[in-house]
Design an enzyme around this catalytic site. Structure first.
Site, mmCIF file in Angstrom:
data_model
loop_
_atom_site.group_PDB
_atom_site.id
_atom_site.type_symbol
_atom_site.label_atom_id
_atom_site.label_comp_id
_atom_site.label_asym_id
_atom_site.label_seq_id
_atom_site.Cartn_x
_atom_site.Cartn_y
_atom_site.Cartn_z
ATOM 1 N N LYS A 291 36.100 21.603 39.534
ATOM 2 C CA LYS A 291 37.016 20.503 39.802
ATOM 3 C C LYS A 291 36.545 19.728 41.025
ATOM 4 O O LYS A 291 36.147 20.317 42.031
ATOM 5 C CB LYS A 291 38.434 21.029 40.040
ATOM 6 C CG LYS A 291 39.332 20.952 38.823
ATOM 7 C CD LYS A 291 40.787 21.191 39.192
ATOM 8 C CE LYS A 291 41.691 20.941 37.996
ATOM 9 N NZ LYS A 291 43.115 21.085 38.326
ATOM 10 N N GLU A 381 55.336 29.226 29.073
ATOM 11 C CA GLU A 381 56.768 29.045 29.289
ATOM 12 C C GLU A 381 57.606 30.023 28.471
ATOM 13 O O GLU A 381 58.621 30.544 28.960
ATOM 14 C CB GLU A 381 57.170 27.605 28.953
ATOM 15 C CG GLU A 381 56.611 26.558 29.899
ATOM 16 C CD GLU A 381 55.199 26.106 29.557
ATOM 17 O OE1 GLU A 381 54.633 25.287 30.291
ATOM 18 O OE2 GLU A 381 54.659 26.588 28.525
ATOM 19 N N ARG A 409 59.533 23.872 25.555
ATOM 20 C CA ARG A 409 58.612 24.752 24.840
ATOM 21 C C ARG A 409 59.169 26.171 24.692
ATOM 22 O O ARG A 409 58.608 26.980 23.953
ATOM 23 C CB ARG A 409 57.269 24.804 25.572
ATOM 24 C CG ARG A 409 56.757 23.448 25.998
ATOM 25 C CD ARG A 409 55.386 23.511 26.607
ATOM 26 N NE ARG A 409 54.376 23.424 25.563
ATOM 27 C CZ ARG A 409 53.069 23.511 25.786
ATOM 28 N NH1 ARG A 409 52.612 23.717 26.996
ATOM 29 N NH2 ARG A 409 52.214 23.404 24.795
#
Length: 646
Positions: A291, A381, A409
């Site tokens: 990143k 989740e 979700r």
């Protein structure tokens, strides 16, 4: 248009066809550098955008569009906050400076924006399932030359949906390539066994020992004519022999695994992908990236900070922040983070749970103070909710902090694993209501509607930081059952927010202001704008009462009897969808109790609202301060035919 100057190569690229036709493989490193520099130039000035993720996949993006015939070959990005390079190469360089601004370019791939955005994304882990559906549809249509590529990060790979897609993909003969972009990060550092497994693969001496030989063979497969099957078989056996020693997870899904490879070697990536195009069936290419690659402050600094840094000085890497002259109210998430630690110090049964958003929701404060009582469970989740239910069965009081849009979700788990068992799980729904620049994929529009329909569930929202603390205190008291507390993205209104905890009687609202002509009923922090609207209306000769409902379920019926006994002009206001929301609950109460009144519901209408600042979106939907004033004036004029003073 701002004068952002692309490099000489990037300037020649309007669409990927230009990339493929105008440049040879040895020029792709320069193309990559120019793409990266353009992202830095623009995002450093406009802020309001993701950053580190797109820098990390620049070479991968260039290689994908160079090798594959996009958009005929279908490229699916997971989540999509890493797709800025993709957007620059697919006809959107000239509007890139409008990224995530009201009326401008979406920060995520979006089908209505470009044919190159083959699948709308924003939430994690959808790419494999989406691309597999495309691949099997293409097979059905005899488009056997069409390639399908899913690019998924190692963070997104932790979610169950990704494994469901892998499970089916491995037992099809779909023309599909899964690119695993492994940078050991989602927004916060990844956690869990998969992270450790991928680390083992990347450092495996076994893999690295045979990798070069395997790739040499792969590069020759297409040149062997009648012997191609024999060579492919040898490669397959060599890989399987090697990978069995490593106990390769992906091979167990019947996917051909290749890698790990350097994700910043654009020439190497092109050569590898050209080879993989000739290998039939589902495949996975494991790519190692970093990143923030190529921008030193982001590459060497805190990756979480550089995920979305705001405006910064591109020369020094200094993030530019406006220092306020007076004390400011904290963000609601910060109040949650500090308050849960205070509560946990008093109640040793309190636990904290979040699915991969510890810094975003500020549970990282508890994780640092009480590491054995706060859990980041990864991008999962559904697991977060059922894990919390398990804790609750043993007498713990889990505070399960999930963004409102992500809670969508895990709805079945809320119903089946928590509410049906009447377990005391506290759902803290951060980013409820409009979230701003993330747009339609992230607006927390629906939680009031879907939570209030669940038996045993308490649904609440504080108007300010003090009430957030008090609702959190109330929710952890004995025998409260399932308890939802929703609050928005951004700051509250109380610079001096750290008040003593007090219990709030469940199902009670409060009158904030008396009035004679009409009444506003609000839920949550949007009520602070109503306070301003009431002040302005009074100056215009309209006396409006204001009630903060505080709870959508159970409703404060005593308060509502008072309201309907006194007012026949009522406006409900909520930062959520009007379909099935608080306004609908008020209408149901009116019908059930045989009241009659003129009621107008303000909130998010029955359509998807795109990105912009929260205030811009409130105005678009008619529930900013001005919208509230106009609605009240119109109601008064219509019912009483009054003249309103200007």
């Amino acid at each position: 248009m701002p004068d952002y100057k692309p490099g000489p190569y990037l300037e020649q690229i309007e669409f990927p066809k230009d990339l493929r036709e105008k440049f040879d493989i040895n020029q792709l490193s320069q193309v990559s550098d120019e793409v990266r520099n353009y992202i830095v130039d623009v995002i450093s000035e406009i802020g309001n955008s993701h950053f580190g993720a797109s820098l990390g996949v620049v070479e991968l993006t260039v290689a994908l569009h160079y090798v594959f015939n996009t958009p005929y070959d279908q490229l699916v990005w997971d989540v999509g906050h890493q797709a800025y390079g993709h957007k620059l190469l697919t006809g959107r360089r000239k509007i890139f400076h409008t990224n995530r601004l009201y009326g401008g370019m979406s920060g995520f791939p979006k089908r209505s924006e470009s044919e190159y955005d083959t699948f709308g994304v924003g939430h994690s882990s959808t790419s494999i399932s989406g691309a597999l559906g495309m691949a099997l549809a293409s097979k059905y249509k005899n488009e056997n030359d069409r390639q399908h590529i899913a690019v998924i990060g190692d963070g997104s790979m932790t979610a169950g949906l990704a494994f469901e897609g892998l499970n089916q993909a491995g037992f099809t003969n779909s023309n599909m390539l899964i690119v695993l972009n492994d940078n050991c990060m989602s927004i916060d550092p990844n956690v869990g066994a998969l992270k450790e497994y991928l680390t083992d693969i990347t450092t495996s001496h076994t893999y690295n020992k045979v990798k070069d030989d395997v790739w040499k063979l792969l590069g020759k497969v297409s040149k062997f004519g009648p012997n191609a099957q024999v060579i492919a078989s040898k490669i397959s056996h060599a890989l399987k022999g090697t990978l069995l020693k490593q106990s390769n997870l992906f091979e167990s899904f019947n996917l051909r695994y290749f890698g790990p490879v350097d994700g910043h070697d654009v020439v190497g990536l092109v050569n590898i992908m050209e080879d993989l195009k000739d290998i039939p069936g589902p495949k996975i290419l494991h790519v190692l990236t970093k990143k923030g690659k190529g921008y030193k402050p982001a590459e060497e600094g805190n990756a979480t900070k550089w995920h979305a840094p705001g405006v910064f000085n591109k020369e020094t890497g200094e993030i530019i922040k406006v220092v306020p002259k007076s004390p400011q109210a904290p963000k609601f998430q910060e109040v949650f983070g500090h308050s849960i630690v205070e509560l946990a110090e008093k109640n040793d049964k309190i636990m904290g749970v979040t699915p991969a958003m510890p810094s975003g929701c500020s549970l990282n404060i508890m994780m640092a103070a009480m590491p054995d009582r706060a859990f980041d469970v990864g991008i999962a989740e559904q697991h977060a909710v059922t894990f919390s239910a398990g804790l609750a069965t043993q007498g713990m009081v889990p505070f399960c902090n999930i963004y409102s849009s992500f809670m969508q979700r895990a709805y079945d788990q809320v119903l089946h694993d928590v509410a049906l068992q009447n377990l005391n799980v506290v759902f803290c729904l951060d980013r409820a209501g409009f979230v701003g620049a993330d747009g339609a994929t992230h607006h927390g529009a629906y939680d009031i509607s879907f939570m209030r329909s669940i038996p045993n569930m308490v649904v609440s929202s504080p108007i300010n930081e003090e009430e957030l603390r008090n609702l959190m205190y109330t929710a952890q008291l004995k025998d409260q059952g399932p308890f939802t507390i929703r609050y928005p993205r951004g700051a509250g209104v109380m610079p001096q927010w750290k008040t003593p905890f007090k219990e709030i009687k469940v199902g009670t609202g409060k009158k904030l202001r008396a009035g004679e002509d009409m009444a506003f009923l609000t839920i949550g922090p949007i009520g602070n704008l109503t306070i301003q609207a009431c002040d302005t209306l009074l100056e215009k000769g309209i006396s409006a009462a204001h009630y903060d409902m505080r709870f959508v379920k159970p409703l404060d019926e005593a308060l509502l009897h008072e309201v309907f006994s006194k007012y026949n002009k009522i406006i409900t206001i909520e930062d959520g969808c009007v379909m099935g929301g608080m306004g609908s609950a008020i209408l149901e109460f009116m019908a059930d109790n045989q009241y009659t009144a003129h009621i107008q519901r303000l909130g998010i209408p029955d359509k998807y609202i795109q990105h912009g600042t929260q205030n811009q979106l409130y105005a678009e939907c008619g529930y900013d301060v001005e919208g509230m004033i106009k609605a009240a004036e119109k109601m008064i004029q219509k019912d009483n035919n009054l003249t309103i003073s200007k």
